[in-house]
Design a protein around this motif. Structure first.
Motif, PDB file in Angstrom:
ATOM      1  N   ASP A  32     -21.781   4.591  -5.478  1.00 26.41           N
ATOM      2  CA  ASP A  32     -21.961   6.114  -4.984  1.00 26.41           C
ATOM      3  C   ASP A  32     -20.635   6.458  -4.269  1.00 26.41           C
ATOM      4  N   PRO A  33     -20.251   7.812  -4.245  1.00 23.23           N
ATOM      5  CA  PRO A  33     -18.996   8.330  -3.303  1.00 23.23           C
ATOM      6  C   PRO A  33     -19.614   8.219  -2.010  1.00 23.23           C
ATOM      7  N   LEU A  34     -18.770   8.005  -1.167  1.00 31.18           N
ATOM      8  CA  LEU A  34     -18.857   8.146   0.260  1.00 31.18           C
ATOM      9  C   LEU A  34     -19.331   9.742   0.694  1.00 31.18           C
ATOM     10  N   LEU A  35     -20.222   9.774   1.809  1.00 33.65           N
ATOM     11  CA  LEU A  35     -21.052  11.069   2.292  1.00 33.65           C
ATOM     12  C   LEU A  35     -19.441  12.192   2.502  1.00 33.65           C
ATOM     13  N   LYS A  36     -18.414  11.507   3.176  1.00 35.54           N
ATOM     14  CA  LYS A  36     -17.184  12.068   3.501  1.00 35.54           C
ATOM     15  C   LYS A  36     -16.057  11.716   2.696  1.00 35.54           C
ATOM     16  N   ARG A  37     -15.499  12.460   2.070  1.00 39.74           N
ATOM     17  CA  ARG A  37     -14.424  11.963   0.857  1.00 39.74           C
ATOM     18  C   ARG A  37     -13.391  11.163   1.685  1.00 39.74           C
ATOM     19  N   SER A  38     -12.797  11.726   2.771  1.00 39.94           N
ATOM     20  CA  SER A  38     -11.760  10.835   3.547  1.00 39.94           C
ATOM     21  C   SER A  38     -12.081   9.813   4.299  1.00 39.94           C
ATOM     22  N   ALA A  39     -13.444   9.326   4.422  1.00 36.41           N
ATOM     23  CA  ALA A  39     -13.738   8.398   5.341  1.00 36.41           C
ATOM     24  C   ALA A  39     -13.605   6.992   4.369  1.00 36.41           C
ATOM     25  N   SER A  40     -12.982   6.928   3.380  1.00 36.04           N
ATOM     26  CA  SER A  40     -12.718   5.645   2.700  1.00 36.04           C
ATOM     27  C   SER A  40     -11.676   4.878   3.627  1.00 36.04           C
ATOM     28  N   ARG A  41     -11.514   3.512   3.130  1.00 36.86           N
ATOM     29  CA  ARG A  41     -10.617   2.602   3.753  1.00 36.86           C
ATOM     30  C   ARG A  41      -9.285   2.671   3.074  1.00 36.86           C
ATOM     31  N   LEU A  42      -8.099   2.347   3.622  1.00 37.54           N
ATOM     32  CA  LEU A  42      -6.861   2.341   3.114  1.00 37.54           C
ATOM     33  C   LEU A  42      -6.239   1.081   3.328  1.00 37.54           C
ATOM     34  N   LEU A  43      -6.053   0.565   2.301  1.00 41.28           N
ATOM     35  CA  LEU A  43      -4.956  -0.748   2.396  1.00 41.28           C
ATOM     36  C   LEU A  43      -3.454  -0.384   2.140  1.00 41.28           C
ATOM     37  N   VAL A  44      -2.744  -0.593   3.424  1.00 43.63           N
ATOM     38  CA  VAL A  44      -1.299   0.073   3.070  1.00 43.63           C
ATOM     39  C   VAL A  44      -0.457  -1.218   2.757  1.00 43.63           C
ATOM     40  N   MET A  45       0.444  -1.202   1.791  1.00 42.22           N
ATOM     41  CA  MET A  45       1.074  -2.081   1.404  1.00 42.22           C
ATOM     42  C   MET A  45       2.672  -1.984   1.271  1.00 42.22           C
ATOM     43  N   ASP A  46       3.560  -2.706   1.974  1.00 40.70           N
ATOM     44  CA  ASP A  46       4.974  -2.485   1.623  1.00 40.70           C
ATOM     45  C   ASP A  46       5.396  -2.920   0.210  1.00 40.70           C
ATOM     46  N   ARG A  47       5.940  -2.236  -0.571  1.00 38.15           N
ATOM     47  CA  ARG A  47       6.021  -2.704  -1.912  1.00 38.15           C
ATOM     48  C   ARG A  47       7.309  -3.700  -2.210  1.00 38.15           C
ATOM     49  N   LYS A  48       7.977  -3.755  -1.204  1.00 39.46           N
ATOM     50  CA  LYS A  48       9.180  -4.884  -1.217  1.00 39.46           C
ATOM     51  C   LYS A  48       8.763  -6.072  -0.429  1.00 39.46           C
ATOM     52  N   SER A  49       8.114  -6.071   0.557  1.00 39.48           N
ATOM     53  CA  SER A  49       7.703  -7.287   1.412  1.00 39.48           C
ATOM     54  C   SER A  49       6.453  -7.831   1.047  1.00 39.48           C
ATOM     55  N   GLY A  50       5.346  -6.980   0.454  1.00 39.10           N
ATOM     56  CA  GLY A  50       4.111  -7.116   0.311  1.00 39.10           C
ATOM     57  C   GLY A  50       3.204  -7.162   1.544  1.00 39.10           C
ATOM     58  N   GLU A  51       4.057  -6.913   2.698  1.00 35.25           N
ATOM     59  CA  GLU A  51       3.187  -6.703   4.014  1.00 35.25           C
ATOM     60  C   GLU A  51       2.037  -5.775   3.986  1.00 35.25           C
ATOM     61  N   ILE A  52       0.959  -6.144   4.442  1.00 34.95           N
ATOM     62  CA  ILE A  52      -0.315  -5.496   4.373  1.00 34.95           C
ATOM     63  C   ILE A  52      -0.882  -4.973   5.847  1.00 34.95           C
TER      64      ILE A  52
END
Length: 341
Positions: free
Chosen positions: A18-38
């Motif tokens: 199911d979609p979340l009640l609020k669209r922007s309430a989802s989590r965000l995994l941020v990854m540096d494309r070169k180092s792979g740092e998360i």
């Protein structure tokens, strides 16, 4: 390069139904494309990773309620029709089930007698060309009778059709949503512009081939499906001027990425135009325009996880996916997001 190289273990319960009640309430995994740092964030934090002078690219295609249920005239047997490509005002290329019993000349009747259809042609791949018969406006009838063609891994019926479209969906023609865009709200996009980030709209009509598994062992032997894209001059000029001024091009979704990479030359200049693209991006590809990618988490061994791996490395991406599984992120169309830059 082997398809198995892009496999990861995913517990079934992490597939978002199911979609979340609020669209922007989802989590965000941020990854540096070169180092792979998360880093682990929430989607609204994406603002802090965008800079003045950047350009955010969005795919404004609109999913139509393309799944229809009817009966075969004369027998009353249930028939399912999935609209793929519009050919004329009244004819479409479709997937029909059960296909073997629906030969040329067969008639299909849909609910409330608002719509009927005739099979005109059986194509080599099993698809059918169907001519529809109706009075009034086809889109209005489709909106009343049709269902959203959700991916096969979503087993629940969607009660609110708008949740399988982005808030900026405009150009009708997709059989599947550009799901990375489902996280954006109008308010969040206003904040993006207030920060001095430009927004460019492209159109790529997403086909069901996006869910087609890679069935060959050798990645390079996989044949990609074709999808129609449109880039207008204003969009091409905006993206080119952003690059020239030193700004970054941040694509929302693999469809936006495939669109701009399909029509850019070897010097990284984007050209306006409309065509069918079957571009297949996998590790070794040299990106010509895109500098950052906002995307969802994709199926194991899919062409989409290969594209994401091409933008970073296979090792970095698989490590990030393993981390997302450990942290209980939600996966696939209605799941959480990932930012790679």
């Amino acid at each position: 390069m082997n398809t198995k190289d892009f496999y990861y273990d995913l517990p079934e319960e992490l597939i978002a139904q199911d979609p979340l009640l609020k669209r922007s309430a989802s989590r965000l995994l941020v990854m540096d494309r070169k180092s792979g740092e998360i880093e682990h964030k929430h989607f609204e934090d994406v603002l802090s990773y965008l800079r003045e002078g950047d350009c955010l690219v969005l795919n404004n295609t609109k999913v139509i309620p393309a799944r229809l249920h009817g009966v075969k005239a004369g027998t009353g047997a249930h028939v399912e029709v999935l609209l793929l490509t519009r050919l004329t005002d009244k004819s479409w290329e479709c997937i029909v089930r059960p296909g073997k019993k629906l030969r040329v000349g067969a008639e299909i009747v849909f609910a409330e007698n608002l719509l009927s259809a005739t099979i005109l042609e059986c194509k080599e791949d099993g698809n059918r060309v169907i001519e529809f018969h109706f009075e009034g406006i086809f889109e209005e009838i489709l909106d009343k009778l049709g269902e959203m063609p959700l991916p096969p891994y979503i087993t629940k019926q969607l009660t609110d059709k708008t949740r399988y479209n982005t808030v900026y969906a405009k150009e009708e023609g997709s059989a599947a949503a550009p799901t990375a865009g489902l996280h954006w709200t109008k308010e969040l996009l206003e904040k993006v512009q207030e920060k001095g980030v430009k927004i460019a709209y492209v159109t790529l009509h997403v086909g069901l081939g996006t869910f087609r598994p890679v069935k060959v062992e050798d990645v390079e032997k996989h044949h990609m499906h074709s999808e129609l894209y449109i880039i207008d001059k204003e969009t091409a000029d905006l993206i080119n001027s952003t690059k020239k001024a030193g700004g970054r091009i941040i694509c929302t979704g693999t469809t936006s990425c495939r669109t701009i990479e399909s029509n850019a030359d070897e010097n990284g200049v984007l050209h306006p135009g409309s065509a069918w693209t079957d571009i297949f991006i996998y590790p070794g590809y040299r990106f010509k325009v895109m500098d950052g990618l906002i995307t969802n988490f994709h199926l194991p061994e899919s062409t989409l996880i290969m594209l994401v791996s091409a933008f970073s490395t296979r090792e970095n991406v698989l490590h990030a996916y393993e981390e997302a599984v450990r942290e209980r992120y939600r996966f696939f169309s209605f799941g959480d997001a990932m930012l790679i830059s």
